[in-house]
Structure formats: C-alpha cells, structure tokens
Design an enzyme around this catalytic site. Sequence first.
Site, PDB file in Angstrom:
ATOM      1  N   SER A 199      -4.955  -1.733   6.419  1.00 25.60           N
ATOM      2  CA  SER A 199      -5.762  -0.554   6.123  1.00 25.60           C
ATOM      3  C   SER A 199      -7.025  -0.545   6.966  1.00 25.60           C
ATOM      4  O   SER A 199      -7.627  -1.598   7.215  1.00 25.60           O
ATOM      5  CB  SER A 199      -6.129  -0.532   4.640  1.00 25.60           C
ATOM      6  OG  SER A 199      -6.957   0.564   4.320  1.00 25.60           O
ATOM      7  N   CYS A 324      -8.777   0.186  -7.078  1.00 24.32           N
ATOM      8  CA  CYS A 324      -7.577   0.998  -7.292  1.00 24.32           C
ATOM      9  C   CYS A 324      -7.078   0.919  -8.721  1.00 24.32           C
ATOM     10  O   CYS A 324      -6.161   1.644  -9.104  1.00 24.32           O
ATOM     11  CB  CYS A 324      -6.466   0.552  -6.335  1.00 24.32           C
ATOM     12  SG  CYS A 324      -6.876   0.839  -4.600  1.00 24.32           S
TER      13      CYS A 324
END
Length: 389
Positions: A199, A324
């Site tokens: 990422s 998350c």
Amino acid sequence: MIYCDYAATSPMSEMALNVYQEVAREYFGNASSLHDVGGKAKDILESSRSMIAELLDTEARQIVFTSGGTESNLLAVDTLIRASRLHGKKHVITSEVEHSSLYYFMKELARQSDIEVTFLSVDQNGQIRLSDLEKSIQHNTCLVSVQHVNGETGVIQPIKEMGELLQERDIPFHSDIVQSFGKIDVKYLIPFVDCMTISSHKVFGPKGVGAIYFSKKLSLTSHPVSTNHEHSLRPGTVNVPGIAAFAAAASETITDLNTNQQHLQSIQDLFIHKLKADEVPLRPIVTANQCPSIVGCVSDFVQGDYVMLEYNRHGIAISPGSACSIGTTEVPKSILPFITNLEEGKRFIRFSFSHHTTERDIYQIVEASGVIYNRIKEERQGYDEKVNG
C-alpha cells in the site's frame, strides 16, 4: 502533535507531493488512450512500475497497480482462487490474525461459496506453527494467505519457512506485506511467495494507491469484468499521478531502509525501556520476532478508546487498535496470546513509529503517559473513597 499512528497511515512526503502535482498537471492523459497525451501518461505509468519492481528485486511485468492495500488483498486472493478453481481445487488456508480486509472476505467466501477455508490459530508468541500449517494442507488446497507483519502487535510471521513448505507441495502462497514494506527488508521473501500486496499511504505516498506482485510462474485468469487495464486483471482507469507519487515515496523510503530500520529499532527499545523505568502502568507486547515500527500495549486499568482520547488531549496521536477495525467491539485476535482475559483486550492501545519519530518524542510520550495514568488513578481512588466513605 506527536504522531504515533504510522501503522494507520503516513503523511505524504514532499517529494511525493511534488511528483503528484507535476504528473497530474503535465501528464493527465488516460494511460490506455492511443494518442500522444495517453502515451506520455503510459510512459510515466511504466516507469513507476519499474521503480516498484526494482524495490522488490523483481520484474516490472510482475507488478499490478490497485487502489490500495484492501483492493490488493481482495484482488490478489480472488485472482489466485479463480485460477485454481479451473483445476477443481477449492480449499484455502489463512490465519485468524489477518488484516480485517482479508479475514472478513475469507469468512464470507466460506459462507457463500463452495470454497472451504481453514483459519489457523497462533502460538504464545503470535506466530503460526509450521506444524499446524502442514497438518491443514489438503489434496485440494489451492491457496495459503498469511500476513507478514501484524498491524496491532508487529509480530513477524515465518513467511520464508512457510514458503519453503508450500513450494514442496506446489501450493500458491500470498502474503500481505503492507505493514512491513518500507519498514524492514522484504526482498528476501520474493523466492518464497507467489504473490504480495503493498500500500502507498503506509510509505509516505498518497492514499488510494497500492500494488500486487505476482510471480511469473503463476497462470492467471483475466478479471471477470472485461477490461484492458493492468494486464487485464483490474477494471478502472489507472491513477497515474497517484502511482507516480507512490513510486517516488517508496523509492525515497527504501533507499534509506537500513538506516531507518536501525533508527526504528532504537526508538522501539527506548520506548519499552522508558515505560519500565518510569513505572508507567502500560505493559508492552514484546516478542522475539517483531517489526520495530509497532508496539502494542495493555493498560493496567483503563480502556483503550478512553486513554486514546487522553493522549490526544496531550497532543499525542495513538490508536486503540487497527484503523480498519475501529468501531467494532471485538478484541483483536492478534493480541489474544498476550492477554489473560478479554477485559485486558479492551485496554489495548497501539503506538506505531516511523523514521521521523525522535528520541525527544519518546521522552515526551512516556512523560505524558505518567501524567495521564497518575491522574486517572487518583480520580478513581477519590471516587472509590467517596463511594465507600
């Protein structure tokens, strides 16, 4: 503010910001368009692909760009499963401590499809036992997916050893290296995995960008949505400015990887030492195989979400868990080996550092921790005396 939530995200570097702005302004074309404007964007895209490939010590054609770590995980796993199902293989192995994007996808996959999923537990050090992995392999196992570094505890899984075991059985192996890429060396993993996901915003690049490494030995099937993007594996117009900024940020970060890793290790060691020396009622999770950028801690007597707000009032940004998974009441499975009961799990908080974290930051954090916990303790004692008095 002292920022200690780098496992959640990082600010864009000046270089990444400059690259993004220049490419967005000068190379705005669709990289799939055939005219010169599109061709220039395509050149930037392929140059960025080569940069990411070089950082992983692989070839450019093995890199597929995505919209981030979550899409990378889902697209990687979905692509590998679709390819294996053509041969009648429908068993997947993963772990109970995966990133939420993959863990809940696997849960749903097992519930709604004919795919069987085995979730491996971890030992007292937070690691998967190789013997458990070996016992779980079936004749129709089509994929194993295990995260390299856990985002709550920093525990490093034995990916190399797992890869060696799986190579003997010709089973594709995927690893989410979002938390390790840019913090510790990951190039050594390439010979032992078939697929890795990364990422951008964890390495000082923009949000909304990620990448997948696919081994060239894999036979992949095109995405079911007809598309000509990213080797026909992903639909959607490619984010060329974001990808260029991602490549610039990753290259800048990994160029100084050895120095940064040594700095992170010294910062982690200092933080753990100071917590103990100053008798702060925070118990750090420490294991033999741990990424130096992350330290999870369990408080003696106050819930993580409350104490996070207290740190925020002192100008310190931390997290009560993975960004998350914020909003859920479930205790992260990754910390279960390090606590004696679920009540302790509710008192979990996470500090995550980068090469920008200084020793002065650590001293200020520990000093503030003493103030925070002493005040909370005094308030509780006063309340108890009032109630019982």
